[in-house]
Design a protein around this motif. Structure first.
Motif, short mmCIF file in Angstrom:
data_model
loop_
_atom_site.label_atom_id
_atom_site.label_comp_id
_atom_site.label_asym_id
_atom_site.label_seq_id
_atom_site.Cartn_x
_atom_site.Cartn_y
_atom_site.Cartn_z
N UNK A 39 -9.22 3.56 2.82
CA UNK A 39 -9.48 2.16 3.10
C UNK A 39 -8.18 1.43 3.41
N UNK A 40 -8.19 0.61 4.48
CA UNK A 40 -7.02 -0.14 4.90
C UNK A 40 -7.32 -1.63 4.85
N UNK A 77 -6.52 -4.78 -10.04
CA UNK A 77 -7.71 -5.26 -9.32
C UNK A 77 -7.40 -6.49 -8.48
N UNK A 78 -7.87 -6.48 -7.25
CA UNK A 78 -7.61 -7.60 -6.35
C UNK A 78 -8.58 -8.74 -6.64
N UNK A 105 0.83 -1.19 0.00
CA UNK A 105 0.00 0.00 0.00
C UNK A 105 0.87 1.24 0.00
N UNK A 106 0.45 2.24 -0.78
CA UNK A 106 1.16 3.51 -0.78
C UNK A 106 0.88 4.24 0.52
N UNK A 107 1.85 5.00 0.98
CA UNK A 107 1.69 5.74 2.23
C UNK A 107 0.60 6.78 2.06
N UNK A 108 -0.41 6.72 2.93
CA UNK A 108 -1.54 7.63 2.85
C UNK A 108 -1.73 8.31 4.20
N UNK A 116 -8.13 -7.55 2.01
CA UNK A 116 -7.20 -6.48 1.63
C UNK A 116 -7.94 -5.31 0.99
N UNK A 117 -7.36 -4.14 1.10
CA UNK A 117 -7.91 -2.96 0.45
C UNK A 117 -7.46 -2.93 -1.00
#
Length: 591
Positions: free
Chosen positions: A71-72, A175-176, A62-65, A167-168
């Motif tokens: 959403x996490x 796409x997951x 995940x990119x740092x947000x 997962x987010x």
């Protein structure tokens, strides 16, 4: 440090990343996988487990947000009970059908309720800083309390726990294959008290319920509402008990039943709306909680002309409750609502990752996400909602038109009162039983002038405005003034303009007669100088000719009003009327 416990973490994923590759809908076919992870009871946190699982599944990091609302990855605990009573989860719809079938003379009809209790799931999404094992212990205590409050009469089966990883998904990542919800067989709810109050748009105030004010709903007596419910086979009390239901809850009294009676009236309203709807649609759907996005409660939905109703289950009680109705009858107004369905062009959106899901956004901006049991049911609801939202929008246009007409009528009455009544109100209020004839004459004249002004207002709205327009000449490149003449008007508008000029002529004659009547009462030999000047001015505007003192007219080069297409001035009689009102009011204007 205590030795960690080995826990198995599950995740669900679609059989293929995109069912379109196979030309089918295999994207909606889920399989379940798992991995064993050792969790420390002291130091482990939910975010540590999700980070480890993301690496294990080779998902992009995940990119740092910095956005706290982003959403996490979620770690979800599901506790399941299998030994609750068969009637622990009931809906009004099931109860009505079961009662109707039990009284049917047909022997081939079977009851709709199942002979075995369905699994009862309690879902809890852990916060990033929560300790998983500590949360599991809290879940165990909660499930034990449920078992104690709802004895099944048979040996209790120990609660079962399952951990799920969800997962987010971000727009920048592929796409997951893992959906954004957990598909469970049985009924799901949250660990906390069911927060229906924050989950439903019945939450729009009850100022309008099926087109009637909430006060009209309160006019329905509780005994009458209970009788209706009893007729629908949801209570089963005797009529004498319906007349005084306060004894049902003992010392708690009637105040504790007030919320239930409100839901009873809402149930009656929903049933009446459903019966008057031409093509009602109803059935069971799963509704996402606003507090915990991984909690999907089963609700019974009813689509009427103006609302989408959703009904929760009937609260379980070991004793006969009063009355046996759902805890909440929520409704979503379809007026100016927005319907969203999954779109593969937005594969990273949470809605696309919800199997058979769709979203309804109300005019207030409140989002309501639903899941259907199958693709066919999903498409059926989407089509039905789309049609009802379109119809509701068209009906709202008619309501807005009626509101505009009502506002215009109110504004017209206010203009009439300001022009004709208010200047004379002090004299009228002084002795309403004996109004002077001069005051009555001026009052009637004021109402006629107000009618004249309304007709002029209508003409102004119909006739194109005359105003000079500056345009640029292509040949010289310099600006020039365009012709200020008005566009041609149609024959009907011309007739209306001519009728307004005729109205002005008659109105001047009436004003002159009123002035002469006032002259007789005041015993003056001639009109005051100001009245005479005002009458001559109005006469000149109408005829285009000056009236001489001997009664003759001096011809002018003014327009011929018979063929003029210009309407008369709206304020033509304002000064003359004000002067007459001032005279009869006892405050004669100085000349």
């Amino acid at each position: 440090m205590k030795k960690g416990e080995s826990q198995r973490i599950y995740w669900q994923q679609w059989l293929t990343a995109n069912g379109a590759k196979n030309g089918g809908t295999s994207r909606r076919e889920l399989i379940t996988s798992s991995a064993a992870i050792r969790i420390s009871p002291d130091a482990a946190k939910a975010k540590d487990v999700t980070q480890l699982l993301r690496k294990t599944l080779n998902l992009s990091s995940l990119s740092s947000q910095k956005d706290s609302a982003a959403e996490l990855d979620a770690m979800v605990l599901v506790g399941t009970l299998y030994s609750l009573p068969n009637d622990y989860v009931q809906f009004e719809h099931n109860m009505m059908l079961a009662r109707a079938q039990s009284t049917s003379s047909s022997a081939s009809v079977t009851t709709i309720s199942s002979t075995q209790a369905e699994p009862f799931h309690v879902v809890k999404t852990l916060k990033p800083e929560d300790n998983p094992l500590s949360m599991r212990d809290k879940m165990m205590d909660h499930l034990r309390r449920l078992q104690h409050l709802a004895p099944s009469g048979r040996s209790n089966i120990s609660p079962k726990f399952q951990w799920f990883f969800v997962p987010s998904s971000q727009p920048s990542t592929p796409p997951s294959p893992i959906p954004s919800c957990i598909d469970l067989d049985g009924y799901c709810t949250s660990m906390e008290e069911e927060e229906y109050g924050s989950d439903d748009e019945s939450l729009e105030s009850d100022t309008k319920l099926g087109g009637t004010a909430d006060a009209s709903q309160d006019d329905m007596s509780d005994s009458k509402a209970l009788s209706i419910l009893n007729a629908l086979s949801l209570v089963g009390l005797k009529e004498d008990e319906c007349e005084d239901p306060s004894h049902v809850n003992g010392s708690q009294g009637f105040n504790t039943m007030k919320p239930r009676m409100k839901e009873l009236r809402r149930f009656v309203q929903m049933t009446q709306s459903q019966s008057t709807c031409i093509l009602p649609v109803s059935g069971y759907l799963l509704k996402q909680s606003h507090v915990d996005r991984h909690v999907w409660r089963r609700v019974y939905c009813v689509l009427t002309d103006d609302h989408l109703w959703f009904v929760t289950r009937v609260p379980y009680s070991t004793t006969r409750t009063f009355p046996q109705v759902a805890k909440k009858h929520g409704r979503i107004s379809l007026e100016r609502a927005l319907l969203l369905e999954p779109n593969k062009e937005y594969a990273s959106s949470p809605l696309y990752r919800i199997p058979n899901g769709f979203e309804v956004v109300s005019a207030k901006g409140t989002s309501h996400v639903f899941r259907a049991p199958s693709l066919a049911v999903q498409m059926h609801w989407i089509q039905a909602l789309s049609n009802k939202i379109t119809e509701s929008f068209e009906n709202s246009l008619m309501s807005h038109a009626e509101l505009i007409v009502a506002d215009e009528s109110s504004a017209r009455n206010k203009r009439l009162s300001t022009l004709a009544v208010d200047p004379l109100w002090t004299e009228i209020e002084a002795d309403p039983q004996h109004i002077d004839s001069s005051i009555a004459s001026v009052l009637q004249l004021g109402m006629d002038v107000a009618e004249y002004r309304e007709q002029c207002r209508h003409i102004q709205a119909s006739v194109p405005a005359r105003s000079p327009v500056v345009v640029s000449s292509e040949a010289s490149g310099r600006p020039r003034k365009a012709d200020a003449s008005r566009e041609p008007i149609d024959a009907a508008t011309k007739q209306l303009v001519q009728a307004t000029w005729d109205m002005a002529t008659k109105l001047l004659s009436k004003a002159t007669n009123v002035a002469m009547e006032i002259q007789k009462i005041s015993d003056t030999k001639q009109l005051s100088r100001s009245l005479e000047v005002l009458c001559r001015h109005v006469d000149y505007v109408i005829t285009g000719q000056h009236r001489q003192s001997n009664g003759g007219r001096q011809k002018e080069n003014g327009p011929n009003r018979e063929y003029s297409s210009d309407p008369p001035p709206m304020d033509l009689f304002d000064l003359l009327l004000a002067e007459l009102q001032s005279i009869v009011g006892g405050n004669t204007m100085s000349c």
